[in-house]
Design an enzyme around this catalytic site. Structure first.
Site, PDB file in Angstrom:
ATOM      1  N   GLU A 290       0.872  -1.178   0.000  1.00  0.00           N
ATOM      2  CA  GLU A 290       0.000   0.000   0.000  1.00  0.00           C
ATOM      3  C   GLU A 290       0.905   1.223   0.000  1.00  0.00           C
ATOM      4  OE1 GLU A 290      -3.157   0.009  -0.390  1.00  0.00           O
ATOM      5  OE2 GLU A 290      -3.483  -2.145  -0.238  1.00  0.00           O
TER       6      GLU A 290
ATOM      7  N   CYS B  53      -1.606   9.107   2.324  1.00  0.00           N
ATOM      8  CA  CYS B  53      -1.286   8.510   1.023  1.00  0.00           C
ATOM      9  C   CYS B  53      -2.298   8.885  -0.048  1.00  0.00           C
ATOM     10  CB  CYS B  53      -1.175   6.992   1.155  1.00  0.00           C
ATOM     11  SG  CYS B  53      -2.664   6.210   1.831  1.00  0.00           S
TER      12      CYS B  53
END
Length: 482
Positions: free
Chosen positions: A216, A251
């Site tokens: 991720e 993110c």
């Protein structure tokens, strides 16, 4: 004195957890539910401690900590508890004429002993959310929290040891040496959240043992603003998704804005107005915004701002205080596309706006960069939405909002290309830590001689017809027709 974590400790840790897994400790439904309920107790009994740790590490406001970390975790745990029996149940699969009579199913089995390496920006959410998936799927798990959020790491280690079954769930604190020792071990899966630079290191280490990975990562998530939009709501949602989510240290945070030259002045004016409404005339004093995580990241962001042909593009903000690790919300217009701020993921409170001649050019700009973790479009133009969804490759796409897809458990969350591989959330978390095992139940009834030697032309024709499920040809062979 704290005992150093050494190579023998890493080996012993994996050996102990594998012994527990092989003994079936983690496989039962009851064990999985018990551990999930313990995780829920951590959220219920220790929310104030979690909020305090997040403030120590990142200066996070209580609202962000309680809602974006603890509440989201509660939702994940409750969903797993509610759905776990269905997730664990085998899925029926169709069989073919070739295997008749038979039945088949797909069984979700735990992978074994897995490693979760989490990030510092959402240290509780990004640590425990993958662990929920690993436990739900019936694995033994080691969690390695980020050393860049030491208060959160310490609290995670204490709480998981206190509440969870230590024969199957462990926490290892530390920095690069400890992580390196863990990566030298053979795992059944590695789940990593963080930067693409470290993601490459994780993948190289995993390759030695052919260990599958979920990465991720992040990237430069674009926000496109069309003139056919509700500008006031658009700007408020962008601010909430940028500075209201850990001050841009996320993110899926907006990394840059694309809009037309004609519309950009309205965008800038609206952003200035709403930023002042949210954080006051002196945002450096606002208590509703997280600080930069440490001096290294502060210096990295400062370097971006101070680069030649970038510093003079600031139209709002730019104030910095290294002692307090604070950088004000900063808007820049038309920085060079080859500048550091447009080449690297920003991961901070800086937001460049790139102006274009028309909306058609947005696709070229987005395609010219690595595939992002998220892409956002604000418009009321349905045809533009459809083209954006079909043309832009990203981990996820959201229209007319920022980051909210993260909270939808029926959607997979993950990257594509350099923004990551694999996905999780909801059942996707369970699947990420499961092997889908094919199981076929064949009867002794109806054993066919055609599969056995000696072979003949008739056997060949019939077997080919069966494999191809060609009913007409099967009858032709059986009736002796050429």
């Amino acid at each position: 004195m704290v005992k150093l974590f050494q190579a023998a400790d890493a080996t012993d840790l994996v050996t102990e957890l594998r012994r527990s897994f092989d003994a079936g400790v983690t496989r039962g439904y009851e064990w999985r539910v018990a551990q999930l309920k313990k995780l829920l107790l951590i959220c219920d009994n220790h929310e104030s401690e979690i909020v305090s740790a997040l403030h120590d590490d990142l200066g996070k406001p209580e609202l962000e900590s309680s809602v974006y970390e603890v509440a989201l975790l509660r939702n994940s745990i409750n969903l797993a508890l509610k759905q776990l029996k269905d997730w664990m149940a085998p899925d029926k699969a169709k069989t073919s004429l070739t295997t008749f009579p038979a039945s088949a199913e797909i069984v979700s089995e735990p992978l074994g002993v897995v490693l979760v390496i989490s990030a510092w920006n959402y240290p509780f959410l990004l640590s425990i959310d993958p662990v929920i998936g690993a436990i739900s799927a019936g694995n033994a798990v080691v969690l390695k929290p980020s050393e860049l959020a030491p208060a959160s790491s310490s609290l995670l280690a204490k709480l998981l040891e206190q509440y969870l079954d230590s024969s199957a769930v462990r926490v290892v604190e530390g920095a690069v040496p400890e992580t390196t020792l863990l990566l030298e071990q053979k795992w059944d899966k590695i789940f990593y959240t963080g930067s693409s630079r470290i993601g490459r290191i994780i993948m190289m280490a995993a390759a030695k043992h052919l260990t599958p990975v979920v990465l991720e990562l992040g990237g430069k998530s674009p926000v496109v603003i069309d003139s056919d939009t509700n500008l006031k709501i658009t700007v408020k949602r962008i601010i909430a998704g940028k500075w209201g989510c850990n001050n841009g240290q996320a993110c899926i945070s907006p990394d840059y804005i694309l809009t037309t030259k004609e519309f950009s002045p309205k965008v800038v004016d609206a952003m200035k107005q709403e930023l002042e409404a949210f954080y006051g005339k002196n945002p450096m004093e606002s208590k509703d915004m997280s600080r930069i995580v440490n001096s290294n990241h502060f210096d990295r962001l400062s370097k971006m701002l101070e680069e030649n042909e970038v510093s003079d593009k600031i139209v709002y903000g730019g104030q910095k205080n290294r002692d307090k690790l604070k950088i004000a919300p900063t808007i820049l217009v038309d920085v060079p596309l080859d500048s550091q701020i447009m080449s690297e993921e920003i991961f901070g409170p800086l937001l460049p706006i790139i102006t274009l001649n028309n909306m058609e050019e947005i696709f070229d700009v987005i395609r010219s960069r690595p595939k992002p973790l998220a892409a956002y479009l604000f418009t009321q133009n349905q045809k533009l939405k459809e083209r954006f969804a079909m043309t832009v490759s990203a981990g996820g796409i959201v229209f007319n909002d920022i980051a909210v897809h993260l909270a939808v458990p029926t959607l997979p969350f993950g990257g594509v290309g350099e923004s990551g591989m694999g996905s999780y959330h909801g059942k996707f978390s369970f699947d990420a830590f499961s092997h889908k095992k094919a199981v076929l139940y064949k009867s002794f009834i109806g054993d066919a001689a055609i599969r056995y030697p000696p072979y003949s032309t008739g056997k060949l024709r019939l077997l080919k017809a069966l494999v191809n499920s060609n009913i007409v040809e099967i009858f032709r062979v059986l009736l002796g027709l050429s």
